[in-house]
Design a protein around this motif. Structure first.
Motif, PDB file in Angstrom:
ATOM      1  N   VAL A  96      48.481  46.833  36.365  1.00 12.54           N
ATOM      2  CA  VAL A  96      47.444  46.887  37.389  1.00 12.54           C
ATOM      3  C   VAL A  96      47.498  45.623  38.239  1.00 12.54           C
ATOM      4  CG1 VAL A  96      44.976  47.177  37.798  1.00 12.54           C
ATOM      5  CG2 VAL A  96      46.033  48.214  35.797  1.00 12.54           C
ATOM      6  N   ALA A  97      47.338  45.771  39.511  1.00 16.41           N
ATOM      7  CA  ALA A  97      47.382  44.613  40.412  1.00 16.41           C
ATOM      8  C   ALA A  97      46.334  43.588  40.012  1.00 16.41           C
ATOM      9  CB  ALA A  97      47.146  45.062  41.852  1.00 16.41           C
ATOM     10  N   ALA A  98      46.629  42.317  40.260  1.00 16.29           N
ATOM     11  CA  ALA A  98      45.752  41.245  39.801  1.00 16.29           C
ATOM     12  C   ALA A  98      44.346  41.378  40.356  1.00 16.29           C
ATOM     13  CB  ALA A  98      46.345  39.898  40.199  1.00 16.29           C
ATOM     14  N   GLY A  99      44.228  41.784  41.626  1.00 17.87           N
ATOM     15  CA  GLY A  99      42.895  41.928  42.215  1.00 17.87           C
ATOM     16  C   GLY A  99      42.092  42.995  41.515  1.00 17.87           C
ATOM     17  N   THR A 100      42.763  44.144  41.235  1.00 21.23           N
ATOM     18  CA  THR A 100      42.090  45.228  40.544  1.00 21.23           C
ATOM     19  C   THR A 100      41.697  44.791  39.142  1.00 21.23           C
ATOM     20  OG1 THR A 100      43.457  46.770  41.767  1.00 21.23           O
ATOM     21  CG2 THR A 100      42.309  47.640  39.857  1.00 21.23           C
ATOM     22  N   LEU A 101      42.592  44.063  38.499  1.00 20.75           N
ATOM     23  CA  LEU A 101      42.330  43.614  37.142  1.00 20.75           C
ATOM     24  C   LEU A 101      41.081  42.740  37.107  1.00 20.75           C
ATOM     25  CD1 LEU A 101      45.009  42.348  34.672  1.00 20.75           C
ATOM     26  CD2 LEU A 101      42.846  41.179  34.844  1.00 20.75           C
ATOM     27  N   ALA A 102      41.009  41.822  38.040  1.00 20.36           N
ATOM     28  CA  ALA A 102      39.874  40.908  38.039  1.00 20.36           C
ATOM     29  C   ALA A 102      38.579  41.652  38.303  1.00 20.36           C
ATOM     30  CB  ALA A 102      40.083  39.833  39.102  1.00 20.36           C
ATOM     31  N   ALA A 103      38.646  42.646  39.189  1.00 22.46           N
ATOM     32  CA  ALA A 103      37.432  43.392  39.514  1.00 22.46           C
ATOM     33  C   ALA A 103      37.063  44.365  38.416  1.00 22.46           C
ATOM     34  CB  ALA A 103      37.630  44.147  40.829  1.00 22.46           C
ATOM     35  N   GLY A 104      38.085  44.873  37.709  1.00 20.88           N
ATOM     36  CA  GLY A 104      37.836  45.975  36.785  1.00 20.88           C
ATOM     37  C   GLY A 104      37.532  45.571  35.370  1.00 20.88           C
ATOM     38  N   LEU A 105      37.871  44.371  34.959  1.00 17.09           N
ATOM     39  CA  LEU A 105      37.695  43.973  33.571  1.00 17.09           C
ATOM     40  C   LEU A 105      36.240  43.608  33.336  1.00 17.09           C
ATOM     41  CD1 LEU A 105      39.658  43.744  31.198  1.00 17.09           C
ATOM     42  CD2 LEU A 105      39.798  41.307  31.638  1.00 17.09           C
ATOM     43  N   VAL A 106      35.543  44.452  32.572  1.00 20.44           N
ATOM     44  CA  VAL A 106      34.122  44.240  32.335  1.00 20.44           C
ATOM     45  C   VAL A 106      33.925  43.840  30.882  1.00 20.44           C
ATOM     46  CG1 VAL A 106      31.849  45.298  32.396  1.00 20.44           C
ATOM     47  CG2 VAL A 106      33.561  45.960  34.087  1.00 20.44           C
ATOM     48  N   VAL A 107      33.218  42.749  30.659  1.00 23.86           N
ATOM     49  CA  VAL A 107      32.987  42.285  29.294  1.00 23.86           C
ATOM     50  C   VAL A 107      31.644  42.804  28.822  1.00 23.86           C
ATOM     51  CG1 VAL A 107      32.747  40.268  27.819  1.00 23.86           C
ATOM     52  CG2 VAL A 107      34.374  40.235  29.710  1.00 23.86           C
ATOM     53  N   GLY A 108      31.651  43.555  27.724  1.00 25.30           N
ATOM     54  CA  GLY A 108      30.418  44.087  27.162  1.00 25.30           C
ATOM     55  C   GLY A 108      29.762  43.063  26.252  1.00 25.30           C
ATOM     56  N   CYS A 109      28.541  43.389  25.806  1.00 31.18           N
ATOM     57  CA  CYS A 109      27.798  42.446  24.985  1.00 31.18           C
ATOM     58  C   CYS A 109      28.451  42.265  23.619  1.00 31.18           C
ATOM     59  CB  CYS A 109      26.345  42.888  24.851  1.00 31.18           C
ATOM     60  SG  CYS A 109      26.139  44.609  24.369  1.00 31.18           S
ATOM     61  N   SER A 110      29.331  43.197  23.223  1.00 27.69           N
ATOM     62  CA  SER A 110      30.008  43.069  21.929  1.00 27.69           C
ATOM     63  C   SER A 110      31.187  42.111  22.010  1.00 27.69           C
ATOM     64  CB  SER A 110      30.513  44.440  21.478  1.00 27.69           C
ATOM     65  OG  SER A 110      31.516  44.886  22.365  1.00 27.69           O
ATOM     66  N   GLY A 111      31.488  41.650  23.236  1.00 20.37           N
ATOM     67  CA  GLY A 111      32.650  40.791  23.404  1.00 20.37           C
ATOM     68  C   GLY A 111      33.898  41.560  23.755  1.00 20.37           C
ATOM     69  N   GLN A 112      33.817  42.895  23.686  1.00 15.38           N
ATOM     70  CA  GLN A 112      34.970  43.692  24.078  1.00 15.38           C
ATOM     71  C   GLN A 112      34.997  43.857  25.586  1.00 15.38           C
ATOM     72  OE1 GLN A 112      34.305  47.266  21.703  1.00 15.38           O
ATOM     73  NE2 GLN A 112      36.043  46.693  20.433  1.00 15.38           N
ATOM     74  N   SER A 113      36.179  44.079  26.121  1.00 19.01           N
ATOM     75  CA  SER A 113      36.339  44.247  27.564  1.00 19.01           C
ATOM     76  C   SER A 113      36.687  45.696  27.877  1.00 19.01           C
ATOM     77  CB  SER A 113      37.461  43.334  28.077  1.00 19.01           C
ATOM     78  OG  SER A 113      37.183  41.986  27.809  1.00 19.01           O
ATOM     79  N   GLN A 114      36.163  46.199  29.002  1.00 25.68           N
ATOM     80  CA  GLN A 114      36.532  47.538  29.439  1.00 25.68           C
ATOM     81  C   GLN A 114      37.883  47.483  30.136  1.00 25.68           C
ATOM     82  OE1 GLN A 114      33.696  49.765  31.752  1.00 25.68           O
ATOM     83  NE2 GLN A 114      35.251  51.249  32.413  1.00 25.68           N
ATOM     84  N   VAL A 115      38.796  48.310  29.660  1.00 30.79           N
ATOM     85  CA  VAL A 115      40.131  48.390  30.263  1.00 30.79           C
ATOM     86  C   VAL A 115      40.024  49.223  31.544  1.00 30.79           C
ATOM     87  CG1 VAL A 115      42.503  49.120  29.888  1.00 30.79           C
ATOM     88  CG2 VAL A 115      41.168  48.219  27.984  1.00 30.79           C
ATOM     89  N   PRO A 116      40.503  48.704  32.676  1.00 33.34           N
ATOM     90  CA  PRO A 116      40.299  49.402  33.947  1.00 33.34           C
ATOM     91  C   PRO A 116      41.243  50.572  34.196  1.00 33.34           C
ATOM     92  CG  PRO A 116      41.457  47.359  34.338  1.00 33.34           C
ATOM     93  CD  PRO A 116      41.113  47.370  32.886  1.00 33.34           C
ATOM     94  N   SER A 117      42.226  50.779  33.325  1.00 33.38           N
ATOM     95  CA  SER A 117      43.178  51.871  33.516  1.00 33.38           C
ATOM     96  C   SER A 117      43.479  52.524  32.175  1.00 33.38           C
ATOM     97  CB  SER A 117      44.470  51.344  34.143  1.00 33.38           C
ATOM     98  OG  SER A 117      45.396  52.392  34.346  1.00 33.38           O
TER      99      SER A 117
END
Length: 567
Positions: free
Chosen positions: A12-33
């Motif tokens: 995934v392009a770096a810009g998309t990655l930065a916008a898409g990576l969401v950190v949840g309260c559990s410490g896990q991150s949402q994968v954007p793809s």
């Protein structure tokens, strides 16, 4: 060492990655793809065409091209009120009112309209024909005409959101919710633009031959998909995802449709990997989050790190037989069926590990058109008893002095279907039958029509991947005279009449009698040999939320817009 999440999204392009990576309260991150592996073939955007239906378009584009209904995870028809509403209204003839969502707009900015319904009806109705080698042939290469051929007219003011569908006075189509569904409502404005037809509705209503021919040519071929330079202007979306690109190397990339008026897709990017991909390498590269494939079709597939289920699908794993050359007589087809070891094939290859104790997937499938968990099923399958095992004396007697060579085609690679052919070859050898494995990496069921093979090994509608529904329209249609899915060119007037009656009569006694007659006829004429409910392996990667197995024609991607992967 890179984290798994970083490896998955590395493409995934770096810009998309930065916008898409969401950190949840559990410490896990949402994968954007999320990678979605499904053993359909990406051949056509047009799910209503014979090519689209037989390659499995519904399992790929269900959340790209929406309709008034879609096939749910149990094979049921589910209303999609984001697309619009449909309801039967009183009248002398069966009448259904369709209202597209007022906010509905394609991803190219053109509003959805009743013009799309008119084009779908015209393409499936069989009304527009050309001379063929067996009499008039449809101009549109539609998968089937079930229900659409019963429609007298579609009242539509061009550009309107409303349509009234009126059926012929002498017809009633009970499963009307299978009409104008996801994947069948195509963007008519694209067809009009490319075919140079100013107004689709006017052209079809007036019967203007030149315009209709150009529309048919585009409908048949203009939405065909090949890897590489895809003209995305021809493929606008009416769903939560739209096509960004398609290539063999990078897969089919679906991204959020910015103009979608419903709930936004939870994950902004889905990469669909079809049957032709090397699934083992994609899994080992952590490029896959969801797997939906035929059980046993990929040898030694390691799904560690996935939650895995093997379930029976609603599709019919079967041999579709030709009706010419070596199979030019019903005796020859019956002789072959008598040597096919259906029970042994089920025992070794057809049992799904997570099958229920009764109903679907619990024994060899003894019907082509009745669901194994239907209340009618036990009463209509008596004719199948003599075809359970490999009866060499009976097969030899049926064949007479013939020693046929039978070429069985299927789409490779497929370890389970290769084993199926090998077991049939071994079982039929004592009857003097030579079975040839004619599987290939570019196989399509049209090879049967062309006489290049004698049988197709596939699921319902000769498709390689997810198939089947509770309504069973494709199963019934694939045996109708002249149907686009009837690759073996079977034709029987009585079967056609029974199918017509079944679609119109909801009396249980009449239905039971008709289904029994139909199955007796099909076991006698033997246009196909049902083997078992197609077993499916459906797997969700650890951290995948909202995944619900869909072993039907809609595939497990039926709700891909709700998927969330956290790592």
């Amino acid at each position: 060492m890179q984290s798994l999440a970083v490896r998955v999204i590395g493409a995934v392009a770096a810009g998309t990655l930065a916008a898409g990576l969401v950190v949840g309260c559990s410490g896990q991150s949402q994968v954007p793809s999320i990678g979605y592996a499904v053993d359909a073939v990406i051949a056509s955007y047009n799910g209503g065409s014979a090519l689209g239906a037989s390659s499995g378009s519904a399992a790929v584009f269900g959340r790209v091209l929406t309709g008034f209904f879609y096939t749910g995870p149990d094979g049921q028809q589910v209303a999609d009120t984001d697309a619009g509403t449909a309801k039967e209204v009183p009248g002398e003839a069966q009448t259904v009112q369709y209202r597209l969502n007022p906010d509905g707009v394609y991803s190219d900015g053109v509003p959805t309209s009743c013009d799309d319904l008119v084009l779908a009806w015209a393409a499936h109705s069989g009304r527009f024909t050309k001379p063929g080698d067996r009499g008039p042939a449809p101009l549109f290469d539609a998968a089937d005409s079930a229900g659409y051929s019963d429609i007298e007219r579609v009242d539509c003011q061009p550009g309107s959101k409303d349509a009234t569908v009126v059926f012929r006075p002498d017809r009633h189509f009970l499963p009307w919710r299978t009409l104008f569904t996801a994947g069948e409502l195509m963007p008519s404005h694209v067809a009009a633009r490319v075919a140079n037809v100013p107004n689709v509705v006017s052209a079809l209503q007036s019967g203007e031959p030149g315009g209709i021919q150009r529309l048919a040519d585009f409908w048949n071929n203009g939405w065909t998909m090949s890897s590489g330079n895809l003209d995305v202007s021809r493929f606008p979306s009416s769903g939560p995802y739209r096509i960004e690109s398609y290539s063999a190397e990078d897969g089919l990339v679906l991204v959020s449709n910015e103009r979608w008026w419903g709930n936004k897709a939870e994950t902004g990017r889905i990469v669909v990997w079809p049957k032709t991909v090397d699934l083992k390498s994609k899994v080992s590269d952590n490029a896959i989050g969801v797997v939906d494939a035929g059980a046993g079709s990929v040898k030694d597939l390691n799904l560690d790190g996935f939650s895995v289920r093997d379930v029976p699908g609603r599709g019919v794993e079967q041999l579709v037989l030709g009706t010419g050359a070596v199979f030019g007589s019903a005796d020859a087809r019956r002789g072959f069926a008598l040597c096919v070891p259906r029970q042994a094939l089920f025992d070794k290859l057809g049992k799904a590990k997570d099958a229920p104790k009764t109903g679907l997937g619990t024994a060899p499938l003894n019907s082509r058109i009745v669901q194994q968990d239907s209340l009618y099923y036990p009463a209509v399958i008596g004719a199948a008893d003599k075809y359970r095992g490999s009866d060499i004396p009976a097969a030899t007697a049926a064949l007479g002095n013939a020693k046929p060579t039978i070429r069985i085609g299927y789409l490779q690679p497929d370890a389970r279907r290769a084993q199926t052919v090998a077991m049939i070859a071994e079982a039929c050898k004592p009857a003097g039958i030579t079975v040839v494995d004619a599987g290939s990496a570019d196989f399509t069921p049209t090879a049967l029509t062309a006489g290049k093979v004698d049988a197709v090994l596939a699921s319902t509608a000769s498709a390689p991947g997810p198939t089947g529904s509770q309504a069973g329209i494709a199963s019934t249609s694939a045996l109708l005279t002249g149907s686009g899915l009837n690759f073996g060119r079977f034709g029987n007037g009585r079967y056609d009449a029974i199918a017509d009656q079944l679609a119109a009569d909801d009396n249980s006694t009449a239905t039971l009698n008709l289904l029994t007659e139909a199955e007796n006829l099909l076991w006698s004429e033997m246009p196909s040999i049902p083997l078992f409910a197609s077993p499916r392996t459906i797997a969700f990667g650890n951290g995948l939320q909202n995944g619900i197995a869909g072993p039907t024609q809609g595939g497990t991607g039926w709700n891909m817009d709700r998927w969330v992967l956290r790592r």
